[in-house]
Design a protein around this motif. Structure first.
Motif, short mmCIF file in Angstrom:
data_model
loop_
_atom_site.label_atom_id
_atom_site.label_comp_id
_atom_site.label_asym_id
_atom_site.label_seq_id
_atom_site.Cartn_x
_atom_site.Cartn_y
_atom_site.Cartn_z
N ILE A 140 0.84 -1.19 0.00
CA ILE A 140 0.00 0.00 0.00
C ILE A 140 0.88 1.25 0.00
O ILE A 140 1.85 1.33 0.76
CB ILE A 140 -0.93 0.03 1.23
CG1 ILE A 140 -1.83 -1.22 1.26
CG2 ILE A 140 -1.78 1.30 1.23
CD1 ILE A 140 -2.77 -1.33 0.09
N ARG A 141 0.54 2.22 -0.84
CA ARG A 141 1.26 3.49 -0.86
C ARG A 141 0.39 4.55 -0.19
O ARG A 141 -0.62 4.98 -0.75
CB ARG A 141 1.58 3.91 -2.29
CG ARG A 141 2.47 2.95 -3.04
CD ARG A 141 2.83 3.50 -4.39
NE ARG A 141 3.54 4.78 -4.27
CZ ARG A 141 3.79 5.58 -5.30
NH1 ARG A 141 3.35 5.27 -6.50
NH2 ARG A 141 4.43 6.71 -5.12
N PRO A 142 0.76 4.99 1.02
CA PRO A 142 -0.06 6.02 1.69
C PRO A 142 0.29 7.43 1.20
O PRO A 142 1.46 7.77 1.02
CB PRO A 142 0.32 5.84 3.17
CG PRO A 142 1.72 5.29 3.13
CD PRO A 142 1.85 4.49 1.87
N ILE A 143 -0.73 8.23 0.98
CA ILE A 143 -0.58 9.63 0.56
C ILE A 143 -1.47 10.48 1.45
O ILE A 143 -2.67 10.20 1.57
CB ILE A 143 -0.98 9.84 -0.91
CG1 ILE A 143 -0.18 8.92 -1.85
CG2 ILE A 143 -0.83 11.29 -1.30
CD1 ILE A 143 1.28 9.27 -1.97
N THR A 144 -0.92 11.50 2.07
CA THR A 144 -1.72 12.43 2.88
C THR A 144 -1.67 13.81 2.22
O THR A 144 -0.59 14.31 1.91
CB THR A 144 -1.19 12.51 4.32
OG1 THR A 144 -1.23 11.21 4.92
CG2 THR A 144 -2.04 13.46 5.15
N LEU A 145 -2.82 14.41 2.02
CA LEU A 145 -2.86 15.74 1.43
C LEU A 145 -4.05 16.53 1.98
O LEU A 145 -4.97 15.95 2.54
CB LEU A 145 -2.92 15.68 -0.09
CG LEU A 145 -4.20 15.17 -0.78
CD1 LEU A 145 -4.20 15.61 -2.24
CD2 LEU A 145 -4.29 13.65 -0.72
N GLU A 146 -3.98 17.84 1.81
CA GLU A 146 -5.09 18.69 2.25
C GLU A 146 -6.31 18.38 1.38
O GLU A 146 -6.22 18.32 0.16
CB GLU A 146 -4.70 20.15 2.13
CG GLU A 146 -3.54 20.56 3.02
CD GLU A 146 -3.16 22.01 2.82
OE1 GLU A 146 -4.08 22.85 2.70
OE2 GLU A 146 -1.96 22.30 2.77
N SER A 147 -7.44 18.21 2.04
CA SER A 147 -8.62 17.77 1.31
C SER A 147 -9.07 18.78 0.26
O SER A 147 -9.59 18.41 -0.79
CB SER A 147 -9.77 17.45 2.27
OG SER A 147 -10.22 18.63 2.90
N LEU B 177 -4.99 8.90 1.50
CA LEU B 177 -5.24 7.95 0.42
C LEU B 177 -4.30 6.76 0.57
O LEU B 177 -3.12 6.94 0.87
CB LEU B 177 -5.01 8.61 -0.94
CG LEU B 177 -5.84 9.84 -1.28
CD1 LEU B 177 -5.47 10.37 -2.66
CD2 LEU B 177 -7.33 9.54 -1.22
N GLN B 178 -4.83 5.58 0.38
CA GLN B 178 -4.02 4.37 0.37
C GLN B 178 -4.17 3.73 -1.00
O GLN B 178 -5.23 3.22 -1.35
CB GLN B 178 -4.45 3.41 1.48
CG GLN B 178 -4.22 3.97 2.89
CD GLN B 178 -4.63 2.98 3.97
OE1 GLN B 178 -5.27 1.97 3.70
NE2 GLN B 178 -4.26 3.29 5.21
N ILE B 179 -3.10 3.77 -1.77
CA ILE B 179 -3.12 3.30 -3.15
C ILE B 179 -2.63 1.86 -3.20
O ILE B 179 -1.49 1.56 -2.85
CB ILE B 179 -2.25 4.18 -4.05
CG1 ILE B 179 -2.68 5.65 -3.93
CG2 ILE B 179 -2.34 3.72 -5.50
CD1 ILE B 179 -1.76 6.62 -4.64
N GLY B 180 -3.52 0.96 -3.62
CA GLY B 180 -3.16 -0.43 -3.81
C GLY B 180 -2.99 -0.75 -5.28
O GLY B 180 -3.03 0.13 -6.15
N SER B 181 -2.80 -2.00 -5.59
CA SER B 181 -2.58 -2.40 -6.98
C SER B 181 -3.85 -2.28 -7.81
O SER B 181 -3.79 -1.98 -9.01
CB SER B 181 -2.07 -3.84 -7.04
OG SER B 181 -3.00 -4.73 -6.42
N ARG B 182 -5.03 -2.47 -7.19
CA ARG B 182 -6.29 -2.41 -7.93
C ARG B 182 -7.31 -1.47 -7.29
O ARG B 182 -8.26 -1.05 -7.95
CB ARG B 182 -6.90 -3.81 -8.05
CG ARG B 182 -6.07 -4.80 -8.82
CD ARG B 182 -6.81 -6.11 -8.98
NE ARG B 182 -8.06 -5.93 -9.75
CZ ARG B 182 -8.95 -6.90 -9.92
NH1 ARG B 182 -8.76 -8.09 -9.37
NH2 ARG B 182 -10.04 -6.67 -10.63
N ASN B 183 -7.13 -1.15 -6.01
CA ASN B 183 -8.12 -0.37 -5.27
C ASN B 183 -7.50 0.87 -4.66
O ASN B 183 -6.29 0.93 -4.41
CB ASN B 183 -8.76 -1.22 -4.17
CG ASN B 183 -9.36 -2.50 -4.70
OD1 ASN B 183 -9.93 -2.53 -5.78
ND2 ASN B 183 -9.21 -3.58 -3.93
#
Length: 381
Positions: free
Chosen positions: A133-140, A222-228
């Motif tokens: 999982i690739r976590p991404i944090t950003l201002e909404s 955001l948690q970026i997975g391979s498909r979701n």
């Protein structure tokens, strides 16, 4: 199994309305016509889902004999029933025998009984165990503004699902949102970010939902997975399946040599377009722009019904060369409605090449940019 939940009617209605945004009116999967209720450690979780994703929200509640319990209630009946009740503590008695039962909603002046289902067939999209999982944090507001700026330019082509989406790309400190169809393309860029590089294609439905639910929130993970893709903020968790495939190389079609620039007042231009488009051909909705000598003439006509209209307005024009170019009024108005500054900039080269539309920003407001590409229409001689 028998138990009881006490919860605020307004809280429950607000949460169910939010998760209900993902529920389709005619779902191909029967369980997706329902809300899933789960109770753990005094917290009620409610989930709505479709084939591509799901939304979960949590509510504080008082429960009796309902720990580690889950059941389903038909979403429309539940929402319609709650909407007509006044605000008050709502008592829900749940009686389940085997795989079915009833939920009895009690308030100060009445009792309502709703059928419930108790089984584990409620299917949801979730990240796989052990998946990277690739976590991404950003201002909404960055995510919400980016999606809202471009989502109206996305396609609606069932044969090309990759076009029914929003591309979200982070590269070398620049975050880009893009949507396109065969007529227009919106590109919104945010500069000087400290985000890692990534590239994901968001489904339109996910984009619309998250831009509504995350509006006003401080940060979003955001948690970026391979498909979701999983988005978490406040008491909300959204999991949605990403669109597979490679997004078209949108940068390759952006013209770099548009040498004619027009600056116009957005309100005046919008008004002139709306008025002249009334008299344009109802099939083509063609309006023509004629620009020369710091003057813009907007024209629309329908030869079949012998109608025409013409309006003039003052503009800033960078060239001495006359240019006449046609656009579909519906598309040009959509582009102008996306401009949130008093002035708009339009750059062109020829009457048969793409034009670029962008806001005229104040000095110091260059941390972001919006560029809209619009294809012209042929003007009949």
């Amino acid at each position: 199994m028998n138990g009881q939940i006490t919860v605020s009617r307004n809280e429950l209605l607000n949460k169910l309305t939010a998760v209900g945004k993902v529920v389709s009116n005619k779902s191909l999967i029967p369980c997706h016509d329902n809300f899933l209720f789960e109770i753990n450690d005094g917290v009620l979780s409610v989930t709505g889902a479709d084939r591509e994703g799901n939304i979960t929200k949590t509510i504080e509640c008082v429960s009796q004999s309902m720990e580690n319990c889950k059941f389903q209630i038909e979403h429309k009946i539940m929402l319609d029933g709650l909407k007509v009740l006044p605000e008050q503590p709502l008592i829900i008695d749940v009686e389940i025998k085997g795989s079915s039962g009833n939920a009895t909603l009690k308030h100060e002046s009445g009792i309502y009984r709703i059928p419930v289902i108790s089984n584990d067939d409620f299917s949801v999209i979730q990240q796989k165990a052990g998946e990277t999982i690739r976590p991404i944090t950003l201002e909404s507001h960055v995510l919400v503004d980016g999606i809202k700026k471009v989502i109206g330019f996305a396609g609606h082509d069932e044969l090309r699902p990759i076009m029914n989406s929003v591309l979200m790309e982070s590269k070398e400190g620049k975050l880009t949102f893009t949507s396109t169809n065969s007529n227009m393309m919106g590109i919104y860029e945010v500069f000087n970010t400290d985000l890692d590089d990534f590239n994901i294609v968001l489904p339109l439905k996910f984009g619309k939902i998250i831009s509504e639910l995350a509006d006003g929130i401080d940060t979003i993970e955001l948690q970026i997975g391979s498909r979701n893709l999983t988005a978490m903020f406040g008491d909300t968790k959204i999991v949605y399946r990403l669109i597979e495939g490679n997004y078209p190389n949108f940068r390759a079609v952006i013209p770099r040599d548009n040498d004619k620039e027009v600056k116009a007042d957005v309100k005046s231009f919008n008004g002139a377009l709306k008025r002249t488009s009334i008299f344009a051909n109802k099939s083509s909705l063609l309006v023509s722009l004629s620009i020369s000598d710091q003057n813009l003439t907007v024209s629309g006509k329908d030869d079949d019904f012998q109608m025409s209209a013409q309006e003039q307005m003052s503009v800033e024009y960078s060239s001495t060369e006359l240019i006449e170019i046609g656009f579909k009024s519906e598309f040009l108005l959509q582009c102008l409605n996306a401009i949130d500054t008093p002035e708009v900039r339009i750059t062109m080269r020829e009457s048969n090449t793409a034009a670029l539309i962008s806001p005229v920003y104040d000095e110091g407001d260059e941390y972001h940019s919006l560029t809209i590409l619009i294809m012209p229409m042929m003007i009949a001689v």
